[in-house]
Structure formats: structure tokens, C-alpha cells
Motif scaffolding. Sequence first.
Motif, PDB file in Angstrom:
ATOM      1  N   UNK A  39     -28.594  -9.114  84.909  1.00 21.80           N
ATOM      2  CA  UNK A  39     -28.634  -9.091  83.458  1.00 21.80           C
ATOM      3  C   UNK A  39     -30.031  -9.036  82.888  1.00 21.80           C
ATOM      4  N   UNK A  40     -31.055  -9.036  83.720  1.00 21.42           N
ATOM      5  CA  UNK A  40     -32.431  -8.951  83.231  1.00 21.42           C
ATOM      6  C   UNK A  40     -32.736  -7.529  82.775  1.00 21.42           C
ATOM      7  N   UNK A  41     -33.560  -7.410  81.757  1.00 26.36           N
ATOM      8  CA  UNK A  41     -33.938  -6.112  81.219  1.00 26.36           C
ATOM      9  C   UNK A  41     -35.324  -5.744  81.733  1.00 26.36           C
ATOM     10  N   UNK A  42     -35.375  -4.681  82.500  1.00 24.50           N
ATOM     11  CA  UNK A  42     -36.618  -4.241  83.139  1.00 24.50           C
ATOM     12  C   UNK A  42     -37.146  -2.998  82.427  1.00 24.50           C
ATOM     13  N   UNK A  43     -38.421  -3.065  82.011  1.00 22.25           N
ATOM     14  CA  UNK A  43     -39.033  -1.958  81.285  1.00 22.25           C
ATOM     15  C   UNK A  43     -39.574  -0.938  82.287  1.00 22.25           C
ATOM     16  N   UNK A  44     -39.247   0.349  82.064  1.00 24.66           N
ATOM     17  CA  UNK A  44     -39.632   1.429  82.979  1.00 24.66           C
ATOM     18  C   UNK A  44     -40.301   2.539  82.177  1.00 24.66           C
ATOM     19  N   UNK A  45     -41.407   3.078  82.708  1.00 20.27           N
ATOM     20  CA  UNK A  45     -42.088   4.162  81.990  1.00 20.27           C
ATOM     21  C   UNK A  45     -41.520   5.519  82.395  1.00 20.27           C
ATOM     22  N   UNK A  46     -42.072   6.590  81.844  1.00 21.01           N
ATOM     23  CA  UNK A  46     -41.528   7.930  82.050  1.00 21.01           C
ATOM     24  C   UNK A  46     -41.670   8.421  83.480  1.00 21.01           C
ATOM     25  N   UNK A  47     -42.530   7.797  84.268  1.00 23.79           N
ATOM     26  CA  UNK A  47     -42.682   8.197  85.673  1.00 23.79           C
ATOM     27  C   UNK A  47     -41.773   7.410  86.607  1.00 23.79           C
ATOM     28  N   UNK A  48     -40.997   6.455  86.043  1.00 22.68           N
ATOM     29  CA  UNK A  48     -40.081   5.675  86.871  1.00 22.68           C
ATOM     30  C   UNK A  48     -40.653   4.365  87.374  1.00 22.68           C
ATOM     31  N   UNK A  49     -41.825   3.968  86.872  1.00 20.51           N
ATOM     32  CA  UNK A  49     -42.455   2.718  87.311  1.00 20.51           C
ATOM     33  C   UNK A  49     -41.990   1.574  86.417  1.00 20.51           C
ATOM     34  N   UNK A  50     -41.419   0.533  87.052  1.00 14.72           N
ATOM     35  CA  UNK A  50     -41.038  -0.668  86.312  1.00 14.72           C
ATOM     36  C   UNK A  50     -42.276  -1.542  86.153  1.00 14.72           C
ATOM     37  N   UNK A  51     -42.582  -1.961  84.923  1.00 15.88           N
ATOM     38  CA  UNK A  51     -43.832  -2.687  84.711  1.00 15.88           C
ATOM     39  C   UNK A  51     -43.671  -3.971  83.896  1.00 15.88           C
ATOM     40  N   UNK A  52     -42.437  -4.478  83.815  1.00 17.22           N
ATOM     41  CA  UNK A  52     -42.261  -5.754  83.128  1.00 17.22           C
ATOM     42  C   UNK A  52     -40.815  -6.010  82.772  1.00 17.22           C
ATOM     43  N   UNK A  53     -40.548  -7.210  82.319  1.00 19.99           N
ATOM     44  CA  UNK A  53     -39.208  -7.569  81.853  1.00 19.99           C
ATOM     45  C   UNK A  53     -39.297  -8.046  80.412  1.00 19.99           C
ATOM     46  N   UNK A  54     -38.209  -7.857  79.679  1.00 23.76           N
ATOM     47  CA  UNK A  54     -38.154  -8.248  78.272  1.00 23.76           C
ATOM     48  C   UNK A  54     -36.838  -8.951  77.994  1.00 23.76           C
ATOM     49  N   UNK A  55     -36.820  -9.731  76.925  1.00 27.47           N
ATOM     50  CA  UNK A  55     -35.579 -10.382  76.518  1.00 27.47           C
ATOM     51  C   UNK A  55     -34.716  -9.444  75.681  1.00 27.47           C
ATOM     52  N   UNK A  56     -35.399  -8.524  74.999  1.00 25.15           N
ATOM     53  CA  UNK A  56     -34.696  -7.568  74.144  1.00 25.15           C
ATOM     54  C   UNK A  56     -35.380  -6.220  74.254  1.00 25.15           C
ATOM     55  N   UNK A  57     -34.583  -5.162  74.341  1.00 24.63           N
ATOM     56  CA  UNK A  57     -35.149  -3.823  74.468  1.00 24.63           C
ATOM     57  C   UNK A  57     -35.971  -3.480  73.233  1.00 24.63           C
ATOM     58  N   UNK A  58     -37.134  -2.859  73.411  1.00 28.01           N
ATOM     59  CA  UNK A  58     -37.937  -2.430  72.252  1.00 28.01           C
ATOM     60  C   UNK A  58     -37.137  -1.451  71.399  1.00 28.01           C
ATOM     61  N   UNK A  59     -37.429  -1.442  70.123  1.00 29.27           N
ATOM     62  CA  UNK A  59     -36.714  -0.569  69.198  1.00 29.27           C
ATOM     63  C   UNK A  59     -36.890   0.897  69.603  1.00 29.27           C
TER      64      UNK A  59
END
Length: 249
Positions: free
Chosen positions: A136-156
Motif C-alpha cells: 500500500x505504499x506509494x512509490x514515486x517513479x520518474x520518466x526513466x523508471x527510477x523509483x526515488x522516494x515514497x509519499x503519503x499522497x500522490x502529487x497533483x
Amino acid sequence: MSHTATRSPRGLDSSASRFRERALARRRRPWRRALATVLVLAVLAGAGWVLGWTQVLGLRDVEVVGVGGREARRVEQLVDVAPGTPLVRVDTSAVEAAVRQRVTVAEVSVHRSWPGTLVVDVVPRVAAIVVKNPAGRLQVVDATGVAFGTVKKAPKGVPVVTATGSRSMRPEALQAALALLRDLPEDLAGEVSALRVSSADLVTFTLRGHTVIWGGEAEPERKTRVLRALLTTKAKVIDVSAPDTPVTR
């Protein structure tokens, strides 16, 4: 009667004096050139010593640009250069390599700003999608497919991607989701939500109240044309995975 002109003793003395002066000047010229060369070399050596071996132009400050706050402080901590190190001797490539190890950094360049500042110019990674993992954790991924952090809520404006049918999202499935957002026109990509990936060949999402079955990465332009036409219908489900034979229901 003929007269022979004779040079006065004073004239002879003047000519001899000029001759001696020219001769002395010719003999002194090489020494003057040598002395000038020695002086120039001494000045250059002194300047090199000041630049490379003293703290006169040593490191006094590290300036991080491109990011701010806590992220800038984290980047600055990676700059392992002792204060006072002559700026000319700082290995900027080594500093770049150290900063690039931080996963939130996409690109970095380092340059000297005289008299004593090292400037670290950072390009941060930007969220392209947020992946919801099995816990259930939200993992932030950039356009190249690299995960670089977790967030409590997805950015707008950043769609959340959920893997279905497996415990975690496989790399090829993740690339399929990124390819979808890259291939869709901006006006459509900005409205994508509830993006689900079962495999690299089965991507579905919600768009303007329709459930869209996109399929895999093949034929994105043809799929987009068909999708635009079918978005005007009342169909709840639009299947463009095979764009030559689309299905609605």
C-alpha cells in the motif's frame, strides 16, 4: 689644386663613442631578454603557487542550485572537500560522481566560482507516476523508471499505477505504463487516472469516465486516433488494444 677633406679629432671621437655604445648594447641585449624571461617565469611560478598551494583562493563556500531546503543540505553533505582546499585543485568530476549517487538527483554539474565558491548545479528527478506497491505504499517513479522516494499522497496531476495479478510490478510492466503516458497526447495524458498494469501487454486506465483497455506499447498513434473517436460515445468500456478492431461495451 685639389683639397683632401680631413675629419677632426672631435668627429673621430664621436664616431668611436657611438660604435662602442652600439657594441655594448648588442652585448647587453641577450642578458636583458634572459632577465625578462626569468622575471616572467618567476611571476608565473608565484601565481601557480598561490593558486595551487595556498588558501588565498581556497574553498570557502559550497552553493547548491536547482534544489532547496533539506534536499540542498543533503546534496551539500555529499561534497567531500575540505574547507581551504585550493579551488583549482578540487576534482569536480569526483564531486559530480559523489552527488550523482543520491537517487533523487537526475543530473549534476559542478564548476568553480572565484574566488572561493564551488557551485553544484542539480537537476532533480521529477515524478512521472506513483506506483502503489503490495503493502500500500506509494512509490514515486520518474520518466526513466527510477523509483526515488515514497509519499503519503500522490502529487497533483501524477497518476497512480497499480499492479494487478502479481505481488509487485515487474520492470517491463512499469515501462509499459510509462510508455503509455509518454505516447498519449498531453491533453489526454493529463486526464488519465486509475492506471492498472497486469503485464507489459495489458495496460488499462480511466479517462473521462471511460475504462480504456490500451493493451501494450504497439501502435500508439493508431490507438490514440481510435480512442479519440470513441470517447465521444456513451460506451463505458473502450478496448483499443487491437486498434483495427476496437470493441466498446
